[in-house]
Design a protein around this motif. Structure first.
Motif, short mmCIF file in Angstrom:
data_model
loop_
_atom_site.label_atom_id
_atom_site.label_comp_id
_atom_site.label_asym_id
_atom_site.label_seq_id
_atom_site.Cartn_x
_atom_site.Cartn_y
_atom_site.Cartn_z
N GLN A 161 47.70 36.24 47.43
CA GLN A 161 46.57 36.91 48.05
C GLN A 161 46.83 37.68 49.33
O GLN A 161 46.43 38.88 49.57
CB GLN A 161 45.27 35.93 48.27
N ARG A 162 47.62 36.89 50.33
CA ARG A 162 48.01 37.41 51.62
C ARG A 162 48.87 38.55 51.36
O ARG A 162 48.69 39.77 51.97
CB ARG A 162 48.65 36.38 52.38
N ALA A 163 49.66 38.34 50.42
CA ALA A 163 50.72 39.58 50.20
C ALA A 163 49.98 40.70 49.77
O ALA A 163 50.46 41.99 49.97
CB ALA A 163 51.60 38.99 49.07
N TRP A 164 48.84 40.57 48.80
CA TRP A 164 48.20 41.83 48.34
C TRP A 164 47.35 42.35 49.41
O TRP A 164 47.59 43.74 49.67
CB TRP A 164 47.37 41.43 47.16
N VAL A 166 46.80 43.56 42.14
CA VAL A 166 46.80 42.14 41.88
C VAL A 166 46.00 42.30 40.32
O VAL A 166 44.89 42.93 40.39
CB VAL A 166 45.90 41.42 42.69
N VAL A 167 46.44 41.44 39.51
CA VAL A 167 45.93 41.40 38.15
C VAL A 167 45.59 39.98 38.02
O VAL A 167 46.42 38.77 38.09
CB VAL A 167 47.08 41.68 37.02
N ALA A 168 44.29 40.03 37.75
CA ALA A 168 43.52 38.45 37.93
C ALA A 168 42.53 38.17 36.99
O ALA A 168 41.83 39.22 36.44
CB ALA A 168 42.96 38.52 39.50
N THR A 169 42.16 37.13 36.92
CA THR A 169 40.90 36.54 36.07
C THR A 169 39.73 36.41 37.54
O THR A 169 40.15 36.93 38.51
CB THR A 169 41.31 34.97 35.83
N ASN A 170 38.62 36.19 37.05
CA ASN A 170 37.83 36.11 37.71
C ASN A 170 37.83 35.03 38.94
O ASN A 170 37.02 34.97 39.83
CB ASN A 170 36.27 36.00 37.37
N ALA A 171 38.73 34.07 38.94
CA ALA A 171 39.06 33.30 39.95
C ALA A 171 39.55 34.13 41.49
O ALA A 171 39.52 33.49 42.53
CB ALA A 171 40.17 32.32 39.43
N PHE A 172 39.80 35.18 41.06
CA PHE A 172 40.13 36.14 42.13
C PHE A 172 38.89 36.81 42.70
O PHE A 172 38.32 37.56 41.90
CB PHE A 172 41.32 37.22 41.99
N MET A 190 36.35 35.20 45.66
CA MET A 190 35.57 34.62 46.53
C MET A 190 36.30 34.80 47.97
O MET A 190 37.65 34.28 48.13
CB MET A 190 35.29 33.05 46.21
N GLY A 191 35.72 35.25 48.90
CA GLY A 191 36.37 35.34 50.30
C GLY A 191 37.32 36.44 50.34
O GLY A 191 37.77 36.73 51.49
N ILE A 192 37.36 37.35 49.31
CA ILE A 192 38.05 38.58 49.32
C ILE A 192 37.44 39.59 50.23
O ILE A 192 36.38 40.09 49.67
CB ILE A 192 38.81 39.06 48.04
N ASP A 193 37.94 40.05 51.20
CA ASP A 193 37.04 41.32 51.93
C ASP A 193 38.23 42.28 52.48
O ASP A 193 38.46 42.78 53.56
CB ASP A 193 36.58 40.71 53.17
N TYR A 196 30.09 41.75 36.35
CA TYR A 196 30.66 43.24 36.41
C TYR A 196 30.36 43.87 37.87
O TYR A 196 31.20 44.52 38.57
CB TYR A 196 30.38 44.12 35.41
N PHE A 197 28.92 43.93 38.09
CA PHE A 197 28.64 44.47 39.31
C PHE A 197 29.22 43.79 40.75
O PHE A 197 29.57 44.55 41.72
CB PHE A 197 27.09 44.67 39.61
N GLN A 198 29.47 42.63 40.74
CA GLN A 198 29.84 41.79 41.76
C GLN A 198 31.54 42.13 41.86
O GLN A 198 31.82 42.35 43.03
CB GLN A 198 29.52 40.18 41.57
N GLU A 199 32.11 42.02 40.63
CA GLU A 199 33.55 42.39 40.74
C GLU A 199 33.99 43.79 41.07
O GLU A 199 34.83 44.10 41.93
CB GLU A 199 33.97 41.94 39.47
N ALA A 200 33.07 44.63 40.30
CA ALA A 200 33.17 46.12 40.75
C ALA A 200 32.98 46.62 42.24
O ALA A 200 33.72 47.30 42.99
CB ALA A 200 32.40 47.13 39.90
N GLY A 201 31.88 45.70 42.80
CA GLY A 201 31.92 46.00 43.98
C GLY A 201 32.72 45.61 45.19
O GLY A 201 32.51 45.74 46.49
N ARG A 202 34.01 45.08 44.83
CA ARG A 202 35.10 44.56 45.69
C ARG A 202 35.79 46.18 46.06
O ARG A 202 36.60 46.13 46.99
CB ARG A 202 35.88 43.62 45.22
N GLY A 203 35.43 47.12 45.44
CA GLY A 203 36.20 48.49 45.80
C GLY A 203 35.22 49.47 46.65
O GLY A 203 34.15 49.20 46.77
N GLY A 204 36.06 49.73 47.41
CA GLY A 204 35.54 50.99 48.49
C GLY A 204 34.52 50.39 49.59
O GLY A 204 33.79 51.01 50.08
#
Length: 467
Positions: free
Chosen positions: A104-107, A115-121, A123-126, A145-153
């Motif tokens: 996570q830190r490296a990415w 990063v290629v991940a399951t939905n375990a990735f 929480m706490g990603i900002d 979907y909305f929550q995971e997609a919302g990590r973009g931009g």
């Protein structure tokens, strides 16, 4: 006592249910709009998802998250991307916690682009500059979907939420209903076999806990894995067992060298610091295995868990300690005494109503991916209770409407020609010298402006840096 309930993705019905469960005397919701102006939603139909993924990443620069549903696929896809010179790392819940932190830190620090991940990735990603969030598989709900997609931009710049869809996906997502909510007879059968597996007599078992391997259990009784996993979760909600997929087991340590021998051993400064902290924190560690708090030790010494793991492993190799690292192991606890299978009671709120709600969520997700008209953003807003009519002009449906029904190949050809000419000249009027219809050139210019790739100021084109 004042109560504040917070959630990022709740429909109006869920928000009402939360307030009812918490005993709010009256409805009181403060809600911001779910609209993300800088996020372009796209559903891309393709027969070859890997090649389409590579195409997207080659055309959308910057950091990206690729979501899959299968742990094994995280590595397969990361290897594929690395083989095509797209630096990638995989991530899922089964990876060692120290490795997860490192990846996570490296990415986050841009040492890997993807990063290629399951939905375990998540929480706490900002990370603010994620330019693309790509789903290889269809999520179970619009909320997910909305929550995971919302990590973009999150930096406010143009970003893309792309869902890859193939013709067979509709059948796959429909099958999830029976996989997640198997028939009652199947659930009764799993409960009975679990009793046999643990050699548990009817009337016994309350409070007993057992390490549990789902794969071994399914092989032993020739059972399908996914419905069996779902049956165990339903039995947990019914209150008959507690199925913990990854129960925490703290690290254990035993000093095999005598205390007086430790003073004769020469170690580096860090190793000595770690040993001294452990000896101060834990008595009896020379007599028997003692559970240790690795995070506490790290904070006292001022190091990280990977370094602590290396030091303790080296001490074990020298015969000074015996070390059992922290691990996560599935666990089943019988929360009630075992009953006859015909006495299992299926509470409607636990089974039937949840199944209906799940079917509704699957139906909403299916509608989202198969809709051929309208606006993706408007569909999402409507799902979450926002009823205003709108067209974002950024999603694939809006873009198709204004593109004059150009084929994808034609659009890419004209876009490349327009951008190359503008880079050389900077005068948008010159693009009309290209051998393409004026209407289509106008559409491409409009699209480039909407996507934030160019700005036109005082008759001159200004390129925005995608990074």
């Amino acid at each position: 006592m004042p109560v504040l309930a917070l959630t990022a993705t709740a429909t109006s019905r869920v928000a009402d249910d939360i307030q009812d469960k918490l005993g709010f005397p009256e409805k009181n919701v403060i809600r911001m709009s779910f609209y993300r102006e800088n996020l372009s939603y796209v559903v891309r139909t393709t027969e070859n998802k890997l090649q389409e993924l590579k195409h997207i990443l080659n055309n959308v620069p910057g950091s990206a998250i690729v979501y899959v549903r299968n742990r094994r696929e995280t590595k397969v896809i990361a290897d594929f991307l690395n083989s095509h010179d797209i630096p990638s790392v995989f991530y899922h819940a089964g990876i060692d916690p120290i490795l997860k932190d490192e990846r996570q830190r490296a990415w986050t620090e841009d040492r890997y682009r993807v990063v290629v991940a399951t939905n375990a990735f998540g929480m706490g990603i900002d990370k603010p500059d994620v330019r693309a969030v790509i789903h290889m598989d269809i999520p179970n709900s619009v909320e997910a979907y909305f929550q995971e997609a919302g990590r973009g931009g999150r930096d406010g710049k143009r970003s893309y939420a792309v869902l890859l869809f193939s013709p067979g996906d509709k059948r796959i997502i429909s099958k999830r209903i029976s996989d997640n909510f198997p028939k009652e007879d199947f659930i009764r059968n799993i409960y009975e076999k679990l009793g046999f597996y643990h050699e548990m007599a009817v009337g016994d078992g309350r409070g007993c806990s057992y390490s549990f391997s789902l794969g071994e259990f399914c092989r032993h009784f020739s059972l399908p894995v996914i419905p069996t996993d779902s049956a165990l979760r339903i039995l947990t909600r019914m209150g008959y067992i507690e199925y913990s997929e990854e129960a925490d087991f703290s690290a254990k340590l035993l000093f095999t060298a005598r205390r007086d021998e430790l003073y004769l051993l020469r170690q580096d400064t860090l190793t000595e610091q770690i040993m001294n902290v452990i000896l101060r924190l834990y008595g009896g560690i020379f007599a028997d295995y003692t559970f240790i708090d690795e995070q506490l030790i790290c904070s006292r010494v001022g190091t990280d868990r990977r370094t602590l793991y290396t030091v303790l492993t080296n001490l074990q190799n020298q015969g000074i300690v015996r070390y059992v690292p922290e691990r996560k192991t599935p666990l089943i606890t019988w929360t009630r005494q075992r009953v006859d299978t015909d006495k299992l009671r299926f509470d409607p709120e636990v089974y039937r109503l949840r199944k209906e709600e799940f079917k509704e969520r699957i139906g909403a997700m299916t509608e989202y991916i198969t809709r051929a008209t309208g606006c993706r953003s408007a569909m999402l807003l409507k799902y979450f209770g926002e009823t205003q009519e709108m067209h974002c002009m950024h999603c694939d449906l809006c873009q198709e409407k204004v593109s004059g029904h150009m084929t994808r190949g034609e659009k890419e050809t004209i876009t490349n020609a327009v951008t190359e000419l503008l880079k050389e000249d900077g005068d948008p009027r010159e693009v009309y010298s290209l051998p393409y219809p004026k209407k289509k050139i106008d559409i491409i210019l409009h699209s480039l402006v909407n996507e934030g790739m160019i700005k036109i100021e005082n008759g001159t084109v200004i390129y925005n840096n995608p990074d």
